[in-house]
Design an enzyme around this catalytic site. Structure first.
Site, short mmCIF file in Angstrom:
data_model
loop_
_atom_site.label_atom_id
_atom_site.label_comp_id
_atom_site.label_asym_id
_atom_site.label_seq_id
_atom_site.Cartn_x
_atom_site.Cartn_y
_atom_site.Cartn_z
N MET A 1 -0.62 7.98 5.53
CA MET A 1 0.36 6.90 5.50
C MET A 1 0.98 6.69 6.89
O MET A 1 1.09 7.63 7.67
CB MET A 1 1.49 7.23 4.51
CG MET A 1 1.07 7.30 3.07
SD MET A 1 0.82 5.70 2.30
CE MET A 1 2.48 5.07 2.25
N GLU B 1 -6.01 -1.17 1.84
CA GLU B 1 -5.80 -0.20 0.75
C GLU B 1 -7.12 0.07 0.02
O GLU B 1 -7.20 0.06 -1.20
CB GLU B 1 -4.71 -0.67 -0.20
CG GLU B 1 -3.38 -1.01 0.45
CD GLU B 1 -2.69 0.16 1.15
OE1 GLU B 1 -3.12 1.33 0.97
OE2 GLU B 1 -1.72 -0.07 1.89
#
Length: 195
Positions: free
Chosen positions: A11, A90
């Site tokens: 992340m 994603e």
């Protein structure tokens, strides 16, 4: 020959920023791109890709049952011009068959596919989409970010609403900086062992 690329990281490494910059480079030269994002990831709004630094763009939301090869083939023949590149944000949320469908976009339609996503979840396990991409992508690119100690961050910790480390839970739980923190493996292990 067109290729399937997978740029992966933990992340907050800037994956969406890199995707949006690469897509802009194509668009600036008058080339058509298609951007895809998982339909359930609506953090930036339905069908939008956004980065933490403020860049954003519209994208086509996809669901687990969607045939991405068929979608790209239809869009490529819709009279709006040939597609120069497909971008997937994603990408860890892709299904294994969708990764193969994107490989066919590169192999049979001759359109490069650039997928960006997480490699592992908060428990250090591969996502199904990431596993398939790591197995069959033509090129793998690690996007780096750093742990608070200065080492390369490769793992992510999920936090609950009180800031406590979660060790169990569903693999997919969409969230941002308030829910996930990136660490090097050593500090991830320290956090996961906390009492």
């Amino acid at each position: 020959m067109s290729k399937l690329y997978f740029s992966y990281a933990t992340m907050n490494a800037g994956k969406s920023t890199l995707l949006l910059q690469a897509a802009y480079n194509y668009q600036e030269r008058g080339m058509r791109v298609v951007m895809l994002i998982a339909a359930f990831d609506d953090r930036a709004g339905q069908g939008r890709i956004a980065s933490r630094i403020g860049l954003e763009s519209e994208a086509i939301p996809f669901r687990a049952e969607d045939d991405l090869h068929g979608l790209i083939e239809r869009l490529n023949g819709d009279g709006s011009g040939e597609i120069a590149c497909v971008f997937v944000d994603e990408a860890q949320f892709l299904g294994e068959d969708q990764v193969w469908q994107l490989a066919r976009v590169a192999d049979r339609l001759g359109i490069p596919v650039m997928a960006y996503g997480l490699r592992t979840d908060f428990q250090g396990k591969l996502f199904p989409g990431s596993m398939a991409l790591l197995a069959i992508a033509d090129e793998l690119r690690e996007v780096r970010t750093i742990c608070h100690c200065g080492r390369k961050a490769t793992m992510v910790v999920r936090l609950d609403g009180r800031g406590k480390v979660m060790r169990e839970g569903a693999q997919v739980d969409v969230g941002g900086n308030e829910k996930y923190v990136s660490y090097c493996r050593r500090h991830w292990d320290d956090r996961m062992r906390e009492g």
